[in-house]
Scaffold this motif. Sequence first.
Motif, PDB file in Angstrom:
ATOM      1  N   HIS A   1     128.152 -30.253 138.368  1.00 40.89           N
ATOM      2  CA  HIS A   1     127.661 -28.891 138.138  1.00 40.89           C
ATOM      3  C   HIS A   1     128.758 -27.836 138.213  1.00 40.89           C
ATOM      4  O   HIS A   1     128.512 -26.672 137.924  1.00 40.89           O
ATOM      5  CB  HIS A   1     126.534 -28.546 139.116  1.00 40.89           C
ATOM      6  CG  HIS A   1     126.947 -28.551 140.563  1.00 40.89           C
ATOM      7  ND1 HIS A   1     127.140 -29.703 141.277  1.00 40.89           N
ATOM      8  CD2 HIS A   1     127.190 -27.533 141.430  1.00 40.89           C
ATOM      9  CE1 HIS A   1     127.486 -29.414 142.514  1.00 40.89           C
ATOM     10  NE2 HIS A   1     127.520 -28.102 142.634  1.00 40.89           N
ATOM     11  N   HIS A   2     129.973 -28.231 138.597  1.00 48.58           N
ATOM     12  CA  HIS A   2     131.091 -27.280 138.635  1.00 48.58           C
ATOM     13  C   HIS A   2     132.254 -27.746 137.752  1.00 48.58           C
ATOM     14  O   HIS A   2     133.401 -27.375 137.998  1.00 48.58           O
ATOM     15  CB  HIS A   2     131.577 -27.071 140.075  1.00 48.58           C
ATOM     16  CG  HIS A   2     130.739 -26.097 140.856  1.00 48.58           C
ATOM     17  ND1 HIS A   2     130.825 -25.974 142.227  1.00 48.58           N
ATOM     18  CD2 HIS A   2     129.803 -25.210 140.459  1.00 48.58           C
ATOM     19  CE1 HIS A   2     129.958 -25.047 142.637  1.00 48.58           C
ATOM     20  NE2 HIS A   2     129.332 -24.584 141.576  1.00 48.58           N
ATOM     21  N   GLN A   3     131.983 -28.558 136.744  1.00 48.83           N
ATOM     22  CA  GLN A   3     133.032 -28.959 135.818  1.00 48.83           C
ATOM     23  C   GLN A   3     133.556 -27.724 135.067  1.00 48.83           C
ATOM     24  O   GLN A   3     132.796 -26.847 134.680  1.00 48.83           O
ATOM     25  CB  GLN A   3     132.507 -29.986 134.818  1.00 48.83           C
ATOM     26  CG  GLN A   3     132.199 -31.341 135.449  1.00 48.83           C
ATOM     27  CD  GLN A   3     133.452 -32.110 135.849  1.00 48.83           C
ATOM     28  OE1 GLN A   3     134.213 -32.559 134.987  1.00 48.83           O
ATOM     29  NE2 GLN A   3     133.683 -32.255 137.140  1.00 48.83           N
TER      30      GLN A   3
END
Length: 303
Positions: free
Chosen positions: A42-44
């Motif tokens: 979710h933080h790529q």
Amino acid sequence: MVFPLPDKYIDLLTDFGFKRVFGTEPNKALLIDFLNTLLPPHHQIQDVTIKNPEFLGNTLVDRRAIFDIYCQSTSGERFIVEMQKAKQTFFKDRSVYYATFPIQEQAQQGNWNYKLTAVYTVGILDFCFDDHKHDSELLHVVELKNQRCEVFYDKLKFIYVELPKFTKSVDQLETHFDKWLFLLRHLASCNAPPEPLQGNVFAQLFEVAEIANFSSEEQALYQDSLKVYRDMYSVNQTLIQEGLEQGRQEGLEQGRQEGLEQGRQEGEQAGIQKIAKQMKAAGLPLKDIAQYTGLSVDDIDQL
């Protein structure tokens, strides 16, 4: 004067090499690719802006913080990326302190609801934590959790990689993360891109890291940075050897003292048993012998 180096590629563990590959706008694709191997889905990161790595506190009391690399993604996450070459007293405290600067930077004037974007501190360590040095795990992800080990706050993470624990050869590389760690440790010893490390992002890395492509000024800066790194490594190895020798000497002395004490105790015990045996032969009651010698009745009975 700049002297030619025998290496074809730079050492990524030097300040110059680390910042040239990961800390400039033209090469930010390399930083993004590396960070995405460490980040949750979710933080790529899609894109980042390299920010000024020097940050001044809001008050005169705050000390200046200088990061190796400081960047922000298009979705707002902030990343501190540090190469730590040697153990440092209160290193974990320093990591937490540095993480407060990107947090404070998000404060807004006027009515602000305190909503923050995620802050990541990524530490590439050329040493092992003392409390983890016997563990094989080299990647540590630290976040705030409650007493039930449930994540309390998912917007502050500390990610550490202990490079000395990575010992895979080229033939053993399995993941993209493995490949990055191999290059962090061994890029300078490569004469050409190994087969598992050819194409795409790694092709750009080898091009950026080739010393022959440097200007004379860049080569001079790199040589200075390489000298500092090698000197620091030499100092660290000397301290380690001195520490081992001191520990050996202290261990020998402690062992000698313990041996003397053990011998004294064994001698006293043998003397007491001899006296007890003589008292027993003289016909004294076992209970009286036990009272005078401190031995048990059962021990005296077996003499």
